[in-house]
Scaffold this motif. Structure first.
Motif, PDB file in Angstrom:
ATOM      1  N   UNK A 164      18.928  -1.794   1.517  1.00 25.50           N
ATOM      2  CA  UNK A 164      18.958  -1.460   0.234  1.00 25.50           C
ATOM      3  C   UNK A 164      17.541  -0.990  -0.431  1.00 25.50           C
ATOM      4  N   UNK A 165      16.657  -1.866  -0.048  1.00 23.65           N
ATOM      5  CA  UNK A 165      15.181  -1.654  -0.671  1.00 23.65           C
ATOM      6  C   UNK A 165      14.478  -0.676   0.321  1.00 23.65           C
ATOM      7  N   UNK A 166      14.509  -0.231   1.289  1.00 26.43           N
ATOM      8  CA  UNK A 166      14.235   0.938   1.968  1.00 26.43           C
ATOM      9  C   UNK A 166      14.710   2.225   1.520  1.00 26.43           C
ATOM     10  N   UNK A 167      15.885   2.209   1.132  1.00 29.55           N
ATOM     11  CA  UNK A 167      16.599   3.294   0.519  1.00 29.55           C
ATOM     12  C   UNK A 167      15.843   3.707  -1.011  1.00 29.55           C
ATOM     13  N   UNK A 168      15.326   2.555  -1.726  1.00 31.93           N
ATOM     14  CA  UNK A 168      14.729   2.764  -2.861  1.00 31.93           C
ATOM     15  C   UNK A 168      13.342   3.273  -2.674  1.00 31.93           C
ATOM     16  N   UNK A 169      12.817   3.011  -1.524  1.00 29.79           N
ATOM     17  CA  UNK A 169      11.548   3.456  -1.205  1.00 29.79           C
ATOM     18  C   UNK A 169      11.598   4.940  -0.926  1.00 29.79           C
ATOM     19  N   UNK A 170      12.302   5.283  -0.378  1.00 33.84           N
ATOM     20  CA  UNK A 170      12.692   6.823  -0.162  1.00 33.84           C
ATOM     21  C   UNK A 170      12.749   7.479  -1.260  1.00 33.84           C
ATOM     22  N   UNK A 171      13.812   6.734  -2.156  1.00 31.77           N
ATOM     23  CA  UNK A 171      14.145   7.305  -3.447  1.00 31.77           C
ATOM     24  C   UNK A 171      12.950   7.731  -4.320  1.00 31.77           C
ATOM     25  N   UNK A 172      11.946   6.527  -4.288  1.00 27.04           N
ATOM     26  CA  UNK A 172      10.757   6.582  -5.127  1.00 27.04           C
ATOM     27  C   UNK A 172       9.948   7.790  -4.638  1.00 27.04           C
ATOM     28  N   UNK A 173      10.049   8.150  -3.208  1.00 32.01           N
ATOM     29  CA  UNK A 173       9.152   9.165  -2.680  1.00 32.01           C
ATOM     30  C   UNK A 173       9.570  10.469  -3.288  1.00 32.01           C
ATOM     31  N   UNK A 183       2.647  13.070 -15.438  1.00 32.48           N
ATOM     32  CA  UNK A 183       3.409  13.467 -14.229  1.00 32.48           C
ATOM     33  C   UNK A 183       2.389  12.752 -13.144  1.00 32.48           C
ATOM     34  N   UNK A 184       1.175  12.749 -13.631  1.00 34.88           N
ATOM     35  CA  UNK A 184       0.249  12.080 -12.565  1.00 34.88           C
ATOM     36  C   UNK A 184       0.170  10.566 -12.452  1.00 34.88           C
ATOM     37  N   UNK A 185       0.460  10.133 -13.623  1.00 32.93           N
ATOM     38  CA  UNK A 185       0.976   8.672 -13.725  1.00 32.93           C
ATOM     39  C   UNK A 185       2.118   8.269 -13.165  1.00 32.93           C
ATOM     40  N   UNK A 186       2.997   9.179 -13.452  1.00 30.57           N
ATOM     41  CA  UNK A 186       4.607   8.615 -12.904  1.00 30.57           C
ATOM     42  C   UNK A 186       4.454   8.757 -11.380  1.00 30.57           C
ATOM     43  N   UNK A 187       3.616   9.695 -10.741  1.00 29.22           N
ATOM     44  CA  UNK A 187       3.719   9.928  -9.290  1.00 29.22           C
ATOM     45  C   UNK A 187       2.977   8.628  -8.779  1.00 29.22           C
ATOM     46  N   UNK A 188       1.889   8.425  -9.382  1.00 23.67           N
ATOM     47  CA  UNK A 188       1.164   7.191  -9.045  1.00 23.67           C
ATOM     48  C   UNK A 188       2.124   5.865  -8.942  1.00 23.67           C
ATOM     49  N   UNK A 189       2.878   5.704  -9.890  1.00 18.76           N
ATOM     50  CA  UNK A 189       3.695   4.509 -10.179  1.00 18.76           C
ATOM     51  C   UNK A 189       4.612   4.642  -8.965  1.00 18.76           C
ATOM     52  N   UNK A 190       5.389   5.688  -8.553  1.00 18.72           N
ATOM     53  CA  UNK A 190       6.297   5.731  -7.650  1.00 18.72           C
ATOM     54  C   UNK A 190       5.863   5.670  -6.245  1.00 18.72           C
ATOM     55  N   UNK A 191       4.437   6.323  -6.004  1.00 16.05           N
ATOM     56  CA  UNK A 191       3.878   6.232  -4.777  1.00 16.05           C
ATOM     57  C   UNK A 191       3.628   4.574  -4.446  1.00 16.05           C
ATOM     58  N   UNK A 192       3.240   4.161  -5.258  1.00 13.54           N
ATOM     59  CA  UNK A 192       2.789   2.619  -5.134  1.00 13.54           C
ATOM     60  C   UNK A 192       4.208   1.647  -4.833  1.00 13.54           C
ATOM     61  N   UNK A 193       5.213   2.237  -5.602  1.00 15.59           N
ATOM     62  CA  UNK A 193       6.588   1.440  -5.318  1.00 15.59           C
ATOM     63  C   UNK A 193       6.968   1.888  -3.820  1.00 15.59           C
ATOM     64  N   UNK A 194       6.708   2.982  -3.325  1.00 15.77           N
ATOM     65  CA  UNK A 194       7.133   3.364  -2.133  1.00 15.77           C
ATOM     66  C   UNK A 194       6.246   2.514  -0.962  1.00 15.77           C
ATOM     67  N   UNK A 195       5.034   2.806  -1.263  1.00 18.53           N
ATOM     68  CA  UNK A 195       4.226   1.794  -0.245  1.00 18.53           C
ATOM     69  C   UNK A 195       4.366   0.389  -0.485  1.00 18.53           C
ATOM     70  N   UNK A 196       4.362  -0.013  -1.672  1.00 20.72           N
ATOM     71  CA  UNK A 196       4.948  -1.589  -1.916  1.00 20.72           C
ATOM     72  C   UNK A 196       6.007  -1.901  -1.120  1.00 20.72           C
ATOM     73  N   UNK A 197       7.035  -1.215  -0.959  1.00 27.11           N
ATOM     74  CA  UNK A 197       8.475  -1.323  -0.414  1.00 27.11           C
ATOM     75  C   UNK A 197       8.285  -1.436   0.920  1.00 27.11           C
ATOM     76  N   UNK A 198       7.308  -0.762   1.467  1.00 25.21           N
ATOM     77  CA  UNK A 198       7.138  -0.474   3.106  1.00 25.21           C
ATOM     78  C   UNK A 198       6.357  -1.597   3.571  1.00 25.21           C
ATOM     79  N   UNK A 199       5.529  -2.110   2.728  1.00 26.71           N
ATOM     80  CA  UNK A 199       4.629  -3.335   2.989  1.00 26.71           C
ATOM     81  C   UNK A 199       5.432  -4.383   2.934  1.00 26.71           C
ATOM     82  N   UNK A 200       6.299  -4.607   2.030  1.00 25.72           N
ATOM     83  CA  UNK A 200       7.376  -5.573   2.069  1.00 25.72           C
ATOM     84  C   UNK A 200       8.082  -5.727   3.075  1.00 25.72           C
TER      85      UNK A 200
END
Lengths: 139, 653, 176
Positions: free
Chosen positions: B1-10, B42-59
């Motif tokens: 579930x979470x990895x799919x979320x990571x992909x979606x964040x990307x 847009x920049x801020x949003x992109x940063x947030x979702x990129x962090x999310x994706x990276x965070x999910x991968x780390x998790x």
């Protein structure tokens, strides 16, 4: 190929054969083994590569030096079996001439470019130029 | 579930990057401030979702989620936590996500510090950065998805390549990418200027701090990689002119030229088209490096798992980005002429030759790296280029550069006035030469002419770098961060050159098989092999050797080299033991059991190698110091005040 | 204007080189042998199956034959083995094996287990023959013509496709 990554760190790379008694021969040996590319771990010299074929190639070099071959002859021998790819130092040939001459040619070219720019800029310098103020700390 | 979320964040990050690019570039075109106002969000949003994706991968790594293919390929239940996190960027897919994260971080930084920039210019800069983000996100999602699942999930992973299970190599990619990607800021500034058709001294002043900081991180990143190679790869060397090493070194050389060229453009409005081209080239070389490492065109111990399909994508991206920038250049550069003049001995003149020599150096590295590919492409057969080519060829432009540096530091702008500094120049030279001779003949045996020449050049630079700051302090003048940073960075360079020269000329080494109790002499040191004992770690087993190093009879060091067998990947790693001291390293690597109780050992004495790392760190600190000089921020604030004071720039919508 | 187009022009050339490099990429790492088209080096090895005999390069002069470098330690050789057995089954060409860097006992056991596709096997413990033939790893296969000239070299396991397209295609019609 994988052996190269996995055996990282000179296991068989360590050359425990006796060094040549003659330091000149030993020096030639070191020069050659650092100039020849390991044919399996292709980004290391046979001096540093951990795989067995590197050890075998070092032995070849050793034997050929003992038998009286010159460095150049040994290089030619290796090239005849493995192609030019085995040499880290490109041979001097028509094709490689550009590679070897390029740095020197670029240096000359750069010098000419620099000199021409300088000439133009000196000419643009007028006498009543106000000197640039060197505000403290500004360089 | 979470990895799919990571992909979606990307995917969301990609959409936001598209918005960032579209609004950033279209907004200014139509002077539409509403469009431009979207960009920071847009920049801020992109940063947030990129962090999310990276965070999910780390998790996923931390929690041993082996249903994710990338985690299964690069981790294992026995892998310690620190390396589980580092494994995130241990291979292709994850390292791309790291790249994307670093890019969005730099973009965010630019957005936050862009108050002093004209809004349309800032929007364009961010727009270009948005295009870059788009490209990388698209590439990652299309060809290298780190969140791809493995069905059925493996019970355990294939483990991180043991070669990467190391502290320095864990932090090397983040540091290196910060540098690599940081050059995209200069690139974006250059593109924005070309789009606007305006490039002046103010533009240079804005671009300088970003470029200097990126350069500092790139310096550190390369040094970390080199340091790692030194203690991990077991042969004691630290630079091999490997194609992947060269891929990081070329942008560094160009970035160095760029920060100096920017200084001239900032100060006198000169070298504009040079600076522009350097800004384009720096990041282009970063992209080229990415291509070379991931596409399979180069054989290298470093390269990621090769996949020509990915190579095609990167190549297309490369052509679009670099080609586009160079088209802009061909269009705009002819307009950038200036009429300022300068003398032969002026600072501009020295920096002119600095530019030329650094560019030649970069070209030499480029030529040597690309020659095999070129020869192959032209059907001219196999060609191989190694250190025996690079070392002498690289020194050809670099030695004159090092010499000119010491004199150039005293040169004033426009007219030079070197005669004022004649005493300083000659004095430092004399002192440097004297010290060099003392070191060469006194501390070491004279080996080759390289040693006294290199040491003299290095010391001359070091002394010259100190002249101006010391003089200012003496006269109780203030020292700006810019001057301090510059002096420190040059001093660091001197230390680096000193270290490289001495370690290259005066290293002694010996490969030998020893039985316990036997010893061998290496220079002033005696290495005595004591024996071995068995060893067990969290995910490996092996043997540990003990070597006592004696100096004039007294034990100077006890070194414990290891040979580790990593269970999962069934691979053997050598951990060299290093006895470090400020003026020399003692290096021992263990080979194998050669029978009769004897083990093969590689022994080295490496003088002054610490200066190589020290020099690099000092250079980085100098760069950071210069990059945060208040002068740049003051300039921005001055501009803001001027704008607020009533220059009709943008209509509040 | 012309001067400023140079960088773009140079980049275009670079892109071209990169594209060609990419196309050739799958074969990267395979060293092209300079021995193809030349006389194969002479060899004289002890026979794996018979201590008293030698395997020499003269043994198969006069007929087409394959030389295959293998070892009991070699993973990829296992993949190739059935193909070699099939080639032997069709009895087209003699295959001379070079048991490279192997103890005789290990080599013999390996062949015992899997079947022996080789007409003769020579033992090359010290890589002398391997180095003479520019071998970089196992398996590698050479096609040698009746005059002793190397007609083709293949690095890696021989597949049925390689057999048909590269080896069989080079044999004259009479032997097919």
């Amino acid at each position: 190929m994988l052996a190269c990554l996995f055996l990282s760190g000179s296991c068989a790379a360590i050359d425990t054969s006796e060094p040549f008694a003659d330091p000149k021969l030993q020096a030639r040996y070191l020069v050659l083994t650092h100039e020849l590319r390991c044919v399996q771990c292709q980004n290391e010299s046979i001096a540093d590569s951990p795989v067995e074929i590197a050890a075998d190639l070092r032995r070849e070099v050793r034997e050929k030096i003992s038998s009286g071959m010159s460095n150049q002859q040994i290089r030619e021998l290796m090239v005849s079996r493995y192609g030019e790819y085995i040499l880290f130092k490109p041979r001097w040939s028509a094709r490689n001439a550009l590679l070897w001459l390029a740095p020197g040619l670029m240096l000359i070219g750069g010098g000419i470019v620099g000199w021409r720019v300088l000439r133009r800029r000196r000419a643009l310098l007028t006498d009543d130029d106000t000197p640039l103020d060197e505000d403290a700390g500004q360089r | 579930m979470l990895p799919e979320l990571g992909q979606f964040a990307m995917i969301l990050a990609l959409l936001l990057a598209m918005a960032q690019a579209a609004f950033g570039l279209v907004g200014p075109r139509f002077a539409n401030s509403r469009y431009m106002g979207v960009v920071p969000f847009a920049v801020a949003g992109q940063f947030v979702f990129t962090c999310l994706a990276l965070g999910i991968l780390v998790a996923a790594f931390v929690n041993f989620d082996f249903s994710v293919r990338y985690v299964a390929e690069n981790s294992n239940t026995a892998l310690p936590l620190f390396y589980r996190i580092a494994a995130v960027w241990g291979a292709h897919e994850g390292s791309l996500l790291l790249w994307i994260f670093v890019l969005s971080l730099w973009t965010l930084a630019v957005t936050l510090r862009s108050r002093g920039l004209p809004p349309s210019f800032a929007a364009r800069v961010l727009g270009v950065l948005g295009l870059l983000s788009m490209g990388f996100l698209l590439f990652t999602l299309a060809t290298s998805n780190p969140f791809a699942r493995l069905a059925p999930a493996l019970p355990d992973g294939r483990d991180l390549n043991p070669v990467l299970q190391d502290f320095a190599l864990a932090i090397h990619p983040p540091m290196l990418y910060t540098g690599y990607v940081g050059l995209s800021v200069a690139f974006a500034f250059a593109c924005a200027a070309m789009i606007e058709g305006k490039l002046d001294q103010t533009w240079a002043r804005w671009t300088r701090p970003w470029t200097t900081l990126a350069w500092a991180f790139l310096t550190a990143g390369i040094a970390l990689g080199s340091w790692w190679a030194y203690y991990e790869l077991g042969w004691g060397g630290f630079w091999f002119w490997d194609p992947v090493e060269n891929a990081s070194f070329m942008p560094w050389l160009v970035a160095t030229a760029l920060i100096h060229s920017l200084a001239v453009t900032d100060k006198r409005g000169l070298f504009k088209s040079w600076t522009l081209l350097l800004a384009i080239s720096g990041f282009s070389l970063s992209l080229l490096g990415t291509f070379l490492v991931r596409s399979g065109v180069l054989v290298s111990v470093h390269s990621f798992a090769a996949d020509p399909a990915r190579g095609v994508f990167i190549l297309v991206f490369l052509i679009a980005v670099i080609g586009g920038a160079l088209v802009l250049y061909a269009w705009r550069a002819p307009l950038l002429k200036s009429q300022a003049g300068f003398e032969l001995t002026s600072r501009e003149s020295f920096l002119l030759f600095n530019n030329i020599l650094l560019i030649i150096a970069a070209a030499v590295v480029f030529g040597g790296t690309m020659a095999p590919m070129l020869s192959d492409a032209l059907g001219l057969g196999a060609l191989s280029v190694g250190p025996q080519y690079f070392n002498p060829s690289f020194m050809l432009p670099i030695l004159p550069l090092l010499g000119l540096l010491s004199v150039g530091m005293h040169a004033g702008w426009k007219r030079g006035n070197l005669s004022r500094s004649r005493r300083a120049i000659l004095g430092t030279l004399a002192l440097a030469m004297a010290l060099a001779l003392a070191i060469t003949f006194g501390a070491y045996d004279y080996e080759a002419v390289l040693m006294p020449v290199g040491v003299a050049l290095a010391l001359w630079i070091a002394l010259s770098a100190l002249v101006d700051p010391v003089d200012r302090l003496r006269r109780r003048l203030s020292l700006s961060a810019g001057v301090v940073g510059m002096s420190v960075a040059h001093f660091g360079l001197a230390m680096l050159v000193l270290g490289i020269t001495v370690v290259s000329s005066a290293t002694t080494e010996r490969d030998i098989a020893l039985t316990p109790g036997q010893s061998v002499a290496l220079g002033k040191y005696v290495f005595r092999f004591e024996g071995i004992k068995s060893l067990e770690g969290p995910n490996y087993g092996g043997v540990q050797g003990k070597v006592t190093v004696l100096h004039e009879g007294e034990a100077a060091h006890v070194l414990l080299p290891e040979k580790r067998n990593y269970w999962v990947q069934q691979s053997t790693m050598t951990e060299a033991a290093i006895g470090a001291r400020w003026d020399r390293d003692l290096f021992v690597a263990m080979g194998e059991d050669v029978g009769k109780g004897a083990w093969s050992l590689r022994l080295q004495v490496r003088p002054m190698i610490q200066f190589v790392w020290l020099g690099a760190i000092i250079m980085m600190l100098g760069g950071i110091t210069a990059g945060v000089d208040r002068r740049y921020r003051l300039a921005q604030e001055a501009l803001v005040r001027k704008t607020d004071a009533g220059t009709p720039s943008v209509s509040a919508a | 204007m012309n001067r400023f187009l140079l960088p773009l022009g140079a980049f275009a050339l670079l892109a071209l080189v990169l594209a060609v490099g990419l196309k050739n990429a799958p074969e990267k790492g395979v060293i092209v042998s300079p021995l193809v088209g030349k006389q194969g080096p002479a060899y004289d090895m002890p026979d794996l199956h018979d201590v008293a005999r030698r395997v020499t390069s003269n043994d198969y002069k006069g007929s087409w034959h394959l030389i295959n470098v293998w070892g009991s330690w070699c993973e990829a050789c296992r993949v190739e083995h059935p193909v070699l057995l099939a080639i032997q089954g069709e009895a087209r060409l003699p295959i001379v094996g070079i048991d490279w860097r192997d103890e005789e006992a290990d080599g013999l056991a390996w062949l015992q287990q899997r079947g022996n596709p080789y007409t003769r096997v020579g033992v090359d413990k010290e890589s002398r023959v391997a180095i003479d033939y520019g071998v970089t790893g196992a398996p590698e296969t050479f096609l040698v013509n009746p005059d002793g000239v190397i007609a083709y070299k293949h690095v890696g396991p021989v597949t049925p496709q390689i057999w048909r397209e590269q080896i069989l295609a080079r044999l004259p019609a009479s032997t097919q």
